[in-house]
Enzyme design. Sequence first.
Site, short mmCIF file in Angstrom:
data_model
loop_
_atom_site.label_atom_id
_atom_site.label_comp_id
_atom_site.label_asym_id
_atom_site.label_seq_id
_atom_site.Cartn_x
_atom_site.Cartn_y
_atom_site.Cartn_z
N LYS A 286 -8.83 7.65 -18.82
CA LYS A 286 -9.19 8.13 -20.19
C LYS A 286 -7.85 8.12 -21.16
CE LYS A 286 -12.69 8.81 -17.70
NZ LYS A 286 -13.07 9.96 -17.05
N ARG B 208 0.78 -1.23 -0.01
CA ARG B 208 0.12 0.04 -0.02
C ARG B 208 0.97 1.12 0.09
NH1 ARG B 208 -1.97 1.66 4.66
NH2 ARG B 208 -2.61 -0.30 5.32
N ASP C 172 -7.85 19.79 -13.27
CA ASP C 172 -8.15 18.44 -13.78
C ASP C 172 -8.15 18.47 -15.36
OD1 ASP C 172 -9.53 16.23 -15.05
OD2 ASP C 172 -11.29 16.19 -13.74
N TYR D 32 -16.93 17.58 -14.70
CA TYR D 32 -17.38 16.02 -14.64
C TYR D 32 -18.42 15.84 -13.60
CZ TYR D 32 -16.68 11.04 -14.12
OH TYR D 32 -16.96 9.67 -13.99
#
Length: 385
Positions: A195, A46, A170, A98
């Site tokens: 994306k 992690r 973003d 978004y």
Amino acid sequence: MKKLTKYIHAGAHPDPSTGAIMTPIYQTSTYVQEAPGVNKGFEYARSQNPTRQALEEALAVIEEGNFGLAFSSGVAATDAVIKLLKPGDEVIAGNDMYGGTYRLFSKVFEKFGIVFHYINLSDINNIEKHINPKTKLVWVETPTNPLMNIADIAGIAHLSKKHKLLLCVDNTFASPALQNPLSLGADIVMHSATKYLSGHSDVIQGALIMNDKALRDELYFIQKSCGAVPGPMDCFLVLRGIKTLGIRMERHSANGEKIAHFLKSHPAIKKVYWPGFEEHPGYAIAKKQMKSFGGMISFELKQESIEAARKLLSSTKLFSLAESLGGVESLINHPASMTHASIPREERIKNGLSDTLIRLSVGIEDADDLIEDLNQAIQLAENVK
Ligand SMILES: *Cc1c(COP(=O)(O)O)cnc(C)c1O
């Protein structure tokens, strides 16, 4: 080094144990220590993983930043940025962004006492009006999803510095190949790596890139404490995607331009949302801060009927009806019922997102085939009474 070279070599080092040219998928949860506390810099996956580390290095290189952090999704990356704040802090965000970001802000974080102002960021004078001593962060998306509005990153960065605010951009729609917000003065760049970075519609992942070491350490602490880390296989896929980012974006932009002009000249189309048109209100800024205009386009039919829009959406053969964007294959989407359904209808309409808006993610197929496909679907839609 030029961008196209960077994309191939970013984060790539031959594997020290075998010489493998591609970073191996280190599918492990833990690492054997030589003695308590004596290790090779890896303790638990992690906190550290070599595949993720290679990707994080690559993210920093391609976004012209010092540090990269990878997350299990784009919204997990956004979530980490908001966790820098505390109750009472205020955020200025766009009113056209978004849908999942809006949902995270309004449905999850507002309840923890963080205050969000959703405003039109295309108008820079509008921003300063909403700044007060509690304001800590400005959240910018440009071009916006799905209305392709443009915000002036350098201008907003100037304003943010003046008021000592963090600016996070973003950069999912443009990708690092077309726009680098850190170079324009932003503090953090966020990506849905799902994306364009991955580019092949085969992974969910998010990324943050920044220059400041203290900010990196704070976000790394959140990444490891909250645990939204991507698995090594997903990191491998995004590393592979990045290698072709430059040439893919050249083609997405070239195809996007052809399709935007085709739609604009079509008598059945009312409006095309694409920042490459000179009459687009954000054209001058887009031209200054972007290398080209990308593959995202939205449009509306002259017939403002949901039935006609639905007919078009279900009649394309190469454009697949699906959420998401940025893959090599072309997609068509109905924001009102799909990607942006989490935004209340009144809010959507007020901000210009109509029920009949159609969004395209233009892929890297032959543009002539894509135009032919849209043309036949528009014709079928025109026949809907
Ligand atoms: C998809 C997307 C996100 C969210 O990313 P996920 O990887 O789906 O969590 C955020 N911003 C934009 C602009 C997006 O397109």
